[in-house]
Design a protein around this motif. Structure first.
Motif, mmCIF file in Angstrom:
data_model
loop_
_atom_site.group_PDB
_atom_site.id
_atom_site.type_symbol
_atom_site.label_atom_id
_atom_site.label_comp_id
_atom_site.label_asym_id
_atom_site.label_seq_id
_atom_site.Cartn_x
_atom_site.Cartn_y
_atom_site.Cartn_z
ATOM 1 N N LEU A 91 0.785 -1.055 -0.037
ATOM 2 C CA LEU A 91 -0.076 0.022 0.256
ATOM 3 C C LEU A 91 0.900 1.301 0.067
ATOM 4 C CD1 LEU A 91 -2.608 -0.940 2.860
ATOM 5 C CD2 LEU A 91 -2.460 -1.797 0.493
ATOM 6 N N SER A 92 0.578 2.243 -0.904
ATOM 7 C CA SER A 92 1.455 3.490 -1.202
ATOM 8 C C SER A 92 0.567 4.530 -1.114
ATOM 9 C CB SER A 92 2.331 3.187 -2.175
ATOM 10 O OG SER A 92 3.219 4.462 -2.423
ATOM 11 N N ARG A 93 0.955 5.771 -0.697
ATOM 12 C CA ARG A 93 0.035 6.799 -0.900
ATOM 13 C C ARG A 93 0.268 7.382 -2.673
ATOM 14 N NH1 ARG A 93 0.865 12.845 1.724
ATOM 15 N NH2 ARG A 93 -0.939 13.992 0.579
ATOM 16 N N GLY A 94 1.317 7.088 -3.206
ATOM 17 C CA GLY A 94 1.434 7.515 -4.584
ATOM 18 C C GLY A 94 1.408 8.916 -4.838
ATOM 19 N N TYR A 95 2.668 9.417 -4.222
ATOM 20 C CA TYR A 95 2.959 10.785 -3.828
ATOM 21 C C TYR A 95 3.024 11.644 -5.406
ATOM 22 C CZ TYR A 95 5.467 15.169 -2.904
ATOM 23 O OH TYR A 95 5.545 16.397 -2.691
ATOM 24 N N ARG A 96 2.298 12.684 -5.523
ATOM 25 C CA ARG A 96 1.993 13.631 -6.912
ATOM 26 C C ARG A 96 1.272 12.840 -7.809
ATOM 27 N NH1 ARG A 96 7.003 17.095 -8.309
ATOM 28 N NH2 ARG A 96 5.484 17.991 -9.697
ATOM 29 N N GLY A 119 1.901 7.262 -9.531
ATOM 30 C CA GLY A 119 2.717 7.663 -8.562
ATOM 31 C C GLY A 119 4.413 6.835 -9.196
ATOM 32 N N ASP A 120 5.299 7.650 -8.884
ATOM 33 C CA ASP A 120 6.823 7.108 -9.091
ATOM 34 C C ASP A 120 6.927 5.648 -8.692
ATOM 35 O OD1 ASP A 120 6.643 9.160 -10.679
ATOM 36 O OD2 ASP A 120 8.396 10.346 -9.474
ATOM 37 N N GLU A 121 6.815 5.824 -7.164
ATOM 38 C CA GLU A 121 7.323 4.592 -6.597
ATOM 39 C C GLU A 121 6.697 3.283 -6.812
ATOM 40 O OE1 GLU A 121 7.358 7.675 -5.341
ATOM 41 O OE2 GLU A 121 9.574 7.957 -4.654
ATOM 42 N N PRO A 122 5.386 3.434 -6.540
ATOM 43 C CA PRO A 122 4.134 2.310 -6.863
ATOM 44 C C PRO A 122 4.408 1.946 -8.235
ATOM 45 C CG PRO A 122 3.090 4.267 -5.778
ATOM 46 C CD PRO A 122 4.486 4.641 -6.138
ATOM 47 N N ASP A 159 4.173 1.491 2.338
ATOM 48 C CA ASP A 159 5.168 2.178 1.883
ATOM 49 C C ASP A 159 5.462 3.611 2.416
ATOM 50 O OD1 ASP A 159 7.707 3.033 0.486
ATOM 51 O OD2 ASP A 159 6.559 3.587 -1.249
ATOM 52 N N ASP A 160 6.317 4.012 3.216
ATOM 53 C CA ASP A 160 6.442 5.278 3.759
ATOM 54 C C ASP A 160 5.209 5.500 4.744
ATOM 55 O OD1 ASP A 160 7.029 7.942 4.279
ATOM 56 O OD2 ASP A 160 6.514 8.799 2.488
ATOM 57 N N GLY A 161 4.978 4.728 5.890
ATOM 58 C CA GLY A 161 3.732 4.788 6.399
ATOM 59 C C GLY A 161 3.947 4.946 8.069
ATOM 60 N N PHE A 162 5.101 5.450 8.496
ATOM 61 C CA PHE A 162 5.594 6.029 9.990
ATOM 62 C C PHE A 162 4.548 6.839 10.120
ATOM 63 C CE2 PHE A 162 8.108 7.554 13.221
ATOM 64 C CZ PHE A 162 8.014 6.484 14.199
ATOM 65 N N GLN A 163 4.476 7.763 9.558
ATOM 66 C CA GLN A 163 3.493 9.069 9.844
ATOM 67 C C GLN A 163 1.784 8.815 9.584
ATOM 68 O OE1 GLN A 163 6.456 9.851 8.000
ATOM 69 N NE2 GLN A 163 7.142 10.368 10.010
ATOM 70 N N HIS A 164 1.598 7.549 9.229
ATOM 71 C CA HIS A 164 0.318 7.378 8.800
ATOM 72 C C HIS A 164 -0.564 6.754 10.030
ATOM 73 C CE1 HIS A 164 -3.007 7.393 5.740
ATOM 74 N NE2 HIS A 164 -3.479 6.363 6.343
ATOM 75 N N LEU A 165 -0.604 7.540 11.049
ATOM 76 C CA LEU A 165 -1.262 6.984 12.405
ATOM 77 C C LEU A 165 -2.872 6.659 12.105
ATOM 78 C CD1 LEU A 165 0.107 9.657 14.853
ATOM 79 C CD2 LEU A 165 1.269 7.578 13.955
ATOM 80 N N ARG A 166 -3.206 6.881 11.156
ATOM 81 C CA ARG A 166 -4.599 6.554 10.885
ATOM 82 C C ARG A 166 -4.883 4.856 10.941
ATOM 83 N NH1 ARG A 166 -9.380 8.853 8.617
ATOM 84 N NH2 ARG A 166 -10.642 7.447 7.367
#
Length: 389
Positions: A91-96, A119-122, A159-166
């Motif tokens: 699971l990724s946010r898909g930045y930009r 998104g680039d990384e996904p 992916d990049d989830g440390f701040q995703h406290l939800r």
């Protein structure tokens, strides 16, 4: 100018002139810091509840701005778990990316979205990993619910989830760039910290990436143990494995030896990329550096045609290559450097990771055949209905 500013921010020791230049940004760092602290406290006091999915959730993240090597480690983790019989969805946010709603990038067999929508990384993960679903969405709870409804997976990898406290997670892996550390310890935008350092107490374990300088790693390890004494610390390195040719085939790294190279990149730490090319024997004569997550246009490649006449190779990152290959690049000697993450003490690392699944989490959620979501998944889906991404 973007690069020069980044270089100043990432430096651990700054000159008096650099500190003077950055001082006005403290006016923005202070309210940002308070907002981050209050948000974290609200979750800690359960005044805001994290949502729980019925399968183990593993997060890979960091506490600094970009460039720590999250995506290569996510891919190494997904591959390693699959080899050990644990299939996960990423699971990724898909930045930009252009779209906001939760979307499927790949089902593990076919890529379903182009780079600008994924998104680039996904998109890179979808292109590189086989048999592993990749999904994108701002709200990882909704995206995770979608993954559990569609795939028979035993866990979810953020992916990049440390701040995703939800979204509640069962394991928090936090990466620290051993070459940069925490900069000079200031919060964004004065420094590179996303959160105060004491928030590292949320981490389950740490991985020091780009671990070439062992003394620097030991200093960071001591600092981490002062903040969070109980969390294990692992080291990882980037290992180049080959050069991806325009047609997707692999060429040996020896192709770089003694060649005049143009280093082309749109990443957070372009100097690391150029340094790696030099260590592999390439002579970096020129660098073309674009902002991180740059959306390439045909004119970007057109401008390279004149420059490359004096050079032999154009080397780019695989993250950039998956976007560039949609253009007519065949006349250009363009190759992507494939890099994988090597985790030191890999068996011990995966032993720690597998404990999450050994606790019985893999028995929750889908039935063995993956045809019907369990009551837990249906309940998670119902909870997600109506939530705004």
């Amino acid at each position: 100018m973007v690069r020069r500013f980044d270089q100043v921010l990432y430096k651990r020791e700054k000159t008096k002139g650099e500190k003077f230049f950055l001082a006005p940004l403290l006016l923005f760092s202070l309210p940002y810091g308070w907002a981050v602290r209050i948000r974290s406290l609200l979750y800690e006091l359960h005044l805001i509840q994290s949502k729980k999915l019925p399968k183990p959730v593993l997060s890979v993240g960091n506490i600094t701005m970009g460039g720590t090597g999250k995506t290569p480690l996510v891919m190494a983790l997904a591959r390693g778990l699959k080899e050990r019989g644990i299939r996960v969805a990423i699971l990724s946010r898909g930045y930009r990316r252009k779209k906001r709603r939760a979307s499927l990038v790949t089902d593990g067999r076919e890529i379903l979205l182009p780079p600008d929508e994924a998104g680039d990384e996904p998109f890179l993960m979808a292109h590189t990993l086989k048999g592993i679903p990749v999904l994108v969405g701002k709200d990882r709870f909704q995206t995770g619910t979608l993954a559990l409804e569609q795939f028979s997976v035993k866990g979810l990898l953020l992916d990049d989830g440390f701040q995703h406290l939800r979204l509640a997670r069962d394991l928090d892996i936090v990466l620290v760039d051993s070459q940069v550390g925490f900069g000079d310890g200031h919060l964004f935008p004065r420094g590179i910290l996303r959160e105060p350092l004491f928030h590292l107490k949320r981490a389950s374990l740490f991985v020091l990436t780009k671990a070439e300088d062992l003394e620097a790693c030991r200093r960071l390890q001591r600092q981490l143990h002062q903040i969070h004494p109980g969390a294990p610390v692992f080291y990882s390195r980037f290992v180049p494995t080959g050069l991806v040719e325009p047609d997707g085939t692999m060429a040996p790294l020896a192709l770089l030896k003694g060649r005049k190279v143009l280093a082309l990149s749109g990443i957070a730490r372009p100097e690391d990329f150029s340094s790696l090319i030099r260590r592999l024997g390439g002579e970096v004569v020129k660098e073309r550096i674009f902002p991180d997550h740059h959306r390439y246009r045909l004119r970007d490649l057109t401008s390279l045609r004149e420059e490359v006449k004096k050079l032999e190779l154009i080397i780019t990152t695989e993250k950039d290559w998956v976007k560039l290959k949609s253009f007519p690049i065949e006349p250009l000697p363009l190759y992507a450097l494939r890099i994988e993450t090597k985790i030191e003490e890999e068996d011990e690392f995966f032993k720690r990771v597998m404990e999450v699944f050994d606790r019985g989490g893999i028995e929750k959620g889908f039935s063995a055949d993956g045809e019907e979501p369990s009551k837990g998944v249906r309940r998670a889906r119902d909870d997600a209905m109506g939530e705004d991404l």
